[in-house]
Each structure stands twice: as structure tokens, then as C-alpha cells.
Design a protein around this motif. Structure first.
Motif, PDB file in Angstrom:
ATOM      1  N   PHE A  13      58.483  32.453   9.053  1.00  0.00           N
ATOM      2  CA  PHE A  13      59.169  33.141  10.143  1.00  0.00           C
ATOM      3  C   PHE A  13      59.278  32.290  11.409  1.00  0.00           C
ATOM      4  N   ASN A  14      58.851  31.050  11.354  1.00  0.00           N
ATOM      5  CA  ASN A  14      58.988  30.168  12.516  1.00  0.00           C
ATOM      6  C   ASN A  14      60.444  29.919  12.874  1.00  0.00           C
ATOM      7  N   GLU A  15      61.326  29.914  11.888  1.00  0.00           N
ATOM      8  CA  GLU A  15      62.746  29.675  12.137  1.00  0.00           C
ATOM      9  C   GLU A  15      63.564  30.956  12.186  1.00  0.00           C
ATOM     10  N   ALA A  16      62.915  32.095  12.177  1.00  0.00           N
ATOM     11  CA  ALA A  16      63.606  33.388  12.170  1.00  0.00           C
ATOM     12  C   ALA A  16      64.213  33.699  13.532  1.00  0.00           C
ATOM     13  N   LYS A  17      65.352  34.390  13.489  1.00  0.00           N
ATOM     14  CA  LYS A  17      66.018  34.827  14.716  1.00  0.00           C
ATOM     15  C   LYS A  17      65.745  36.301  14.996  1.00  0.00           C
ATOM     16  N   PHE A  18      65.202  36.995  14.013  1.00  0.00           N
ATOM     17  CA  PHE A  18      64.862  38.416  14.109  1.00  0.00           C
ATOM     18  C   PHE A  18      66.039  39.264  14.564  1.00  0.00           C
ATOM     19  N   TYR A  19      67.181  39.023  13.960  1.00  0.00           N
ATOM     20  CA  TYR A  19      68.359  39.836  14.250  1.00  0.00           C
ATOM     21  C   TYR A  19      68.309  41.154  13.476  1.00  0.00           C
ATOM     22  N   TYR A  20      67.870  41.090  12.241  1.00  0.00           N
ATOM     23  CA  TYR A  20      67.869  42.279  11.388  1.00  0.00           C
ATOM     24  C   TYR A  20      66.583  43.087  11.544  1.00  0.00           C
ATOM     25  N   ARG A  21      66.721  44.379  11.434  1.00  0.00           N
ATOM     26  CA  ARG A  21      65.594  45.307  11.535  1.00  0.00           C
ATOM     27  C   ARG A  21      64.549  45.006  10.468  1.00  0.00           C
ATOM     28  N   GLU A  22      64.999  44.713   9.274  1.00  0.00           N
ATOM     29  CA  GLU A  22      64.090  44.460   8.161  1.00  0.00           C
ATOM     30  C   GLU A  22      63.274  43.188   8.362  1.00  0.00           C
ATOM     31  N   GLU A  23      63.833  42.198   9.017  1.00  0.00           N
ATOM     32  CA  GLU A  23      63.072  40.984   9.333  1.00  0.00           C
ATOM     33  C   GLU A  23      61.896  41.311  10.256  1.00  0.00           C
ATOM     34  N   LYS A  24      62.165  42.143  11.233  1.00  0.00           N
ATOM     35  CA  LYS A  24      61.131  42.528  12.179  1.00  0.00           C
ATOM     36  C   LYS A  24      60.023  43.308  11.486  1.00  0.00           C
ATOM     37  N   ILE A  25      60.393  44.176  10.567  1.00  0.00           N
ATOM     38  CA  ILE A  25      59.408  44.957   9.829  1.00  0.00           C
ATOM     39  C   ILE A  25      58.540  44.044   8.961  1.00  0.00           C
ATOM     40  N   LEU A  26      59.176  43.094   8.281  1.00  0.00           N
ATOM     41  CA  LEU A  26      58.408  42.150   7.449  1.00  0.00           C
ATOM     42  C   LEU A  26      57.449  41.325   8.296  1.00  0.00           C
ATOM     43  N   TYR A  27      57.890  40.908   9.445  1.00  0.00           N
ATOM     44  CA  TYR A  27      57.037  40.091  10.310  1.00  0.00           C
ATOM     45  C   TYR A  27      55.849  40.905  10.830  1.00  0.00           C
ATOM     46  N   ALA A  28      56.120  42.172  11.141  1.00  0.00           N
ATOM     47  CA  ALA A  28      55.051  43.036  11.653  1.00  0.00           C
ATOM     48  C   ALA A  28      54.017  43.263  10.592  1.00  0.00           C
ATOM     49  N   MET A  57      62.064  50.882   1.938  1.00  0.00           N
ATOM     50  CA  MET A  57      60.705  50.492   2.290  1.00  0.00           C
ATOM     51  C   MET A  57      59.913  49.956   1.100  1.00  0.00           C
ATOM     52  N   ARG A  58      60.081  50.517  -0.069  1.00  0.00           N
ATOM     53  CA  ARG A  58      59.346  50.020  -1.241  1.00  0.00           C
ATOM     54  C   ARG A  58      59.738  48.580  -1.560  1.00  0.00           C
ATOM     55  N   ASP A  59      61.018  48.246  -1.353  1.00  0.00           N
ATOM     56  CA  ASP A  59      61.463  46.870  -1.574  1.00  0.00           C
ATOM     57  C   ASP A  59      60.910  45.938  -0.502  1.00  0.00           C
ATOM     58  N   LEU A  60      60.828  46.425   0.727  1.00  0.00           N
ATOM     59  CA  LEU A  60      60.242  45.622   1.805  1.00  0.00           C
ATOM     60  C   LEU A  60      58.767  45.356   1.542  1.00  0.00           C
ATOM     61  N   ARG A  61      58.065  46.362   1.047  1.00  0.00           N
ATOM     62  CA  ARG A  61      56.637  46.186   0.757  1.00  0.00           C
ATOM     63  C   ARG A  61      56.411  45.162  -0.350  1.00  0.00           C
ATOM     64  N   SER A  62      57.225  45.229  -1.392  1.00  0.00           N
ATOM     65  CA  SER A  62      57.050  44.260  -2.481  1.00  0.00           C
ATOM     66  C   SER A  62      57.412  42.853  -2.025  1.00  0.00           C
ATOM     67  N   LEU A  63      58.414  42.727  -1.177  1.00  0.00           N
ATOM     68  CA  LEU A  63      58.769  41.412  -0.628  1.00  0.00           C
ATOM     69  C   LEU A  63      57.665  40.900   0.289  1.00  0.00           C
ATOM     70  N   ALA A  64      57.056  41.784   1.048  1.00  0.00           N
ATOM     71  CA  ALA A  64      55.948  41.386   1.925  1.00  0.00           C
ATOM     72  C   ALA A  64      54.767  40.881   1.106  1.00  0.00           C
ATOM     73  N   ARG A  65      54.498  41.535  -0.006  1.00  0.00           N
ATOM     74  CA  ARG A  65      53.414  41.063  -0.883  1.00  0.00           C
ATOM     75  C   ARG A  65      53.726  39.679  -1.434  1.00  0.00           C
ATOM     76  N   GLU A  66      54.966  39.460  -1.817  1.00  0.00           N
ATOM     77  CA  GLU A  66      55.371  38.162  -2.354  1.00  0.00           C
ATOM     78  C   GLU A  66      55.264  37.068  -1.285  1.00  0.00           C
ATOM     79  N   ILE A  67      55.665  37.386  -0.056  1.00  0.00           N
ATOM     80  CA  ILE A  67      55.560  36.430   1.045  1.00  0.00           C
ATOM     81  C   ILE A  67      54.092  36.103   1.304  1.00  0.00           C
ATOM     82  N   LYS A  68      53.258  37.118   1.278  1.00  0.00           N
ATOM     83  CA  LYS A  68      51.837  36.905   1.538  1.00  0.00           C
ATOM     84  C   LYS A  68      51.215  35.987   0.484  1.00  0.00           C
ATOM     85  N   LYS A  69      51.651  36.108  -0.757  1.00  0.00           N
ATOM     86  CA  LYS A  69      51.113  35.274  -1.829  1.00  0.00           C
ATOM     87  C   LYS A  69      51.588  33.827  -1.734  1.00  0.00           C
TER      88      LYS A  69
END
Length: 73
Positions: free
Chosen positions: A58-73, A39-51
Motif C-alpha cells: 500500500f506504499n504506492e496506493a492512492k486510496f481513491y476507492y472505498r475498498e482500498e481504504k477498508i483493506l488498508y484499515a 465484504m466476504r471477498d474483501l476479507r478473503s483478499l485481506a487474508r491473502e495480502i497478510k500471507k
């Protein structure tokens, strides 16, 4: 940052023990759809995406992985 960069970053931060732990916690999810990113790695990646890119990547995402869904949420 693009969607492919996000998937590459998720795979780079994969932790097999954490993947097994999550698979035991949520048995209804297919284990192949879990990368095992902590989760700490997901949070830091989410901050980087936000910046850099926000949710447009995520327009081209297939949302197969659990972590993709969490980042999108």
C-alpha cells in the motif's frame, strides 16, 4: 502480490448491485469511488495480502476507492 494485483482483484470481484446499495447507504461518497466488492471477498483478499505481502504493497496506493481504504484499515 503487488498493489496492481490488489486493484485487479478488486475489479474482478465487483458487483454492480452491491455498488448501488453502498452508494445509497453512504450518499456523501462519490459513486465512482466505490467498486462494489462484497465484504466476504474483501476479507478473503485481506487474508491473502497478510500471507504474502502485508502492508508494504500500500506504499504506492492512492486510496481513491472505498475498498482500498477498508483493506488498508
Amino acid at each position: 502480490m503487488t498493489y496492481k494485483d490488489v486493484v485487479r482483484e478488486l475489479n474482478a470481484n465487483a458487483d454492480e448491485k452491491y455498488k448501488d446499495f453502498i452508494a445509497k447507504l453512504v450518499p456523501c461518497i462519490d459513486k465512482d469511488s466505490i467498486i462494489g466488492v462484497r465484504m466476504r471477498d474483501l476479507r478473503s483478499l485481506a487474508r491473502e495480502i497478510k500471507k504474502t505481502a502485508f502492508l508494504d504493497i500500500f506504499n504506492e496506493a492512492k486510496f481513491y476507492y472505498r475498498e482500498e481504504k477498508i483493506l488498508y484499515a
